[in-house]
Design a protein around this motif. Structure first.
Motif, PDB file in Angstrom:
ATOM      1  N   ALA A  21     -26.307 -40.055  39.500  1.00 48.62           N
ATOM      2  CA  ALA A  21     -25.156 -39.167  39.378  1.00 48.62           C
ATOM      3  C   ALA A  21     -23.850 -39.956  39.308  1.00 48.62           C
ATOM      4  O   ALA A  21     -22.776 -39.388  39.452  1.00 48.62           O
ATOM      5  N   ASP A  56     -31.136 -35.450  34.957  1.00 52.22           N
ATOM      6  CA  ASP A  56     -30.706 -34.076  34.699  1.00 52.22           C
ATOM      7  C   ASP A  56     -30.911 -33.210  35.935  1.00 52.22           C
ATOM      8  O   ASP A  56     -30.048 -32.412  36.307  1.00 52.22           O
ATOM      9  N   LEU A  59     -28.305 -34.082  38.647  1.00 53.23           N
ATOM     10  CA  LEU A  59     -26.992 -33.516  38.336  1.00 53.23           C
ATOM     11  C   LEU A  59     -26.944 -32.019  38.644  1.00 53.23           C
ATOM     12  O   LEU A  59     -25.958 -31.523  39.196  1.00 53.23           O
ATOM     13  N   VAL A  60     -28.013 -31.305  38.314  1.00 50.98           N
ATOM     14  CA  VAL A  60     -28.076 -29.869  38.624  1.00 50.98           C
ATOM     15  C   VAL A  60     -28.106 -29.665  40.142  1.00 50.98           C
ATOM     16  O   VAL A  60     -27.405 -28.802  40.676  1.00 50.98           O
ATOM     17  N   ARG A  62     -26.944 -31.591  42.499  1.00 45.87           N
ATOM     18  CA  ARG A  62     -25.622 -31.878  43.075  1.00 45.87           C
ATOM     19  C   ARG A  62     -24.631 -30.771  42.763  1.00 45.87           C
ATOM     20  O   ARG A  62     -23.830 -30.388  43.609  1.00 45.87           O
ATOM     21  N   ARG A  63     -24.693 -30.271  41.543  1.00 43.10           N
ATOM     22  CA  ARG A  63     -23.787 -29.182  41.155  1.00 43.10           C
ATOM     23  C   ARG A  63     -24.034 -27.942  42.014  1.00 43.10           C
ATOM     24  O   ARG A  63     -23.115 -27.229  42.377  1.00 43.10           O
ATOM     25  N   ASN A  64     -25.312 -27.705  42.364  1.00 43.90           N
ATOM     26  CA  ASN A  64     -25.671 -26.536  43.159  1.00 43.90           C
ATOM     27  C   ASN A  64     -25.680 -26.809  44.659  1.00 43.90           C
ATOM     28  O   ASN A  64     -26.010 -25.923  45.441  1.00 43.90           O
ATOM     29  N   GLY A  65     -25.375 -28.029  45.050  1.00 42.55           N
ATOM     30  CA  GLY A  65     -25.413 -28.383  46.473  1.00 42.55           C
ATOM     31  C   GLY A  65     -26.816 -28.343  47.048  1.00 42.55           C
ATOM     32  O   GLY A  65     -27.000 -28.100  48.243  1.00 42.55           O
ATOM     33  N   ASP A  66     -27.808 -28.611  46.219  1.00 40.17           N
ATOM     34  CA  ASP A  66     -29.218 -28.537  46.627  1.00 40.17           C
ATOM     35  C   ASP A  66     -29.712 -29.914  47.057  1.00 40.17           C
ATOM     36  O   ASP A  66     -30.349 -30.634  46.296  1.00 40.17           O
ATOM     37  N   GLU A  70     -32.778 -32.947  45.657  1.00 41.00           N
ATOM     38  CA  GLU A  70     -32.509 -34.370  45.466  1.00 41.00           C
ATOM     39  C   GLU A  70     -33.434 -35.224  46.347  1.00 41.00           C
ATOM     40  O   GLU A  70     -33.959 -36.244  45.905  1.00 41.00           O
TER      41      GLU A  70
END
Length: 140
Positions: A21, A56, A59-60, A62-66, A70
């Motif tokens: 990321a 990919d 990045l998703v 991190r964007r969703n705070g998941d 990760e």
């Protein structure tokens, strides 16, 4: 030896997934691709493509705070790297060198781990000691 390989693989996996990321993504992709090219050149392109798919997903996540997603990706790459090292122990110094040169901050951080659930049942005069990591026991 298996524990040391798992630890080294975990350290590398955490650094690689975290680096996906960041601007260091290309370096991480290239470094892991080179490891595979040395021992499994026929699979290296596939591994590099899978790193792209993992990026990919990171990045998703991190964007969703998941954070859990990760951490699962770290676990997935830790297992892959561990299997690579078990089958090719001559790669241990190479992976160690990559960590030291490419991801020096990884040595300072603890590898990420998922949640740990410990359960124990004791009876009589039993003593149970459980730890999710380091433990020091002294009798006193």
């Amino acid at each position: 030896m298996e524990l040391e390989l798992a630890e080294l693989a975990g350290l590398a996996a955490s650094a690689v997934v975290s680096g996906m990321a960041t601007a260091g993504w290309e370096g991480a992709r290239q470094a892991i691709g080179e490891l595979w090219r040395r021992v499994h050149p026929e699979r290296a392109d596939t591994v590099v493509a899978e790193l792209g798919e993992t990026r990919d997903e990171v990045l998703v996540a991190r964007r969703n705070g998941d954070e859990r997603a990760e951490l699962e990706l770290v676990g997935e790459w830790q297992a892959r790297l561990r299997r690579l090292l078990v089958a090719n122990p001559e790669m241990v110094p190479e992976l160690q060198r990559l960590i030291d040169e490419s991801w020096p901050a990884a040595r300072e951080e603890e590898p990420r781990a998922g949640a740990v659930t410990l359960t124990a049942n004791a009876s009589g005069s039993s003593r149970i000691t459980m730890s999710g990591r380091d433990i020091n026991i002294t009798k006193g």
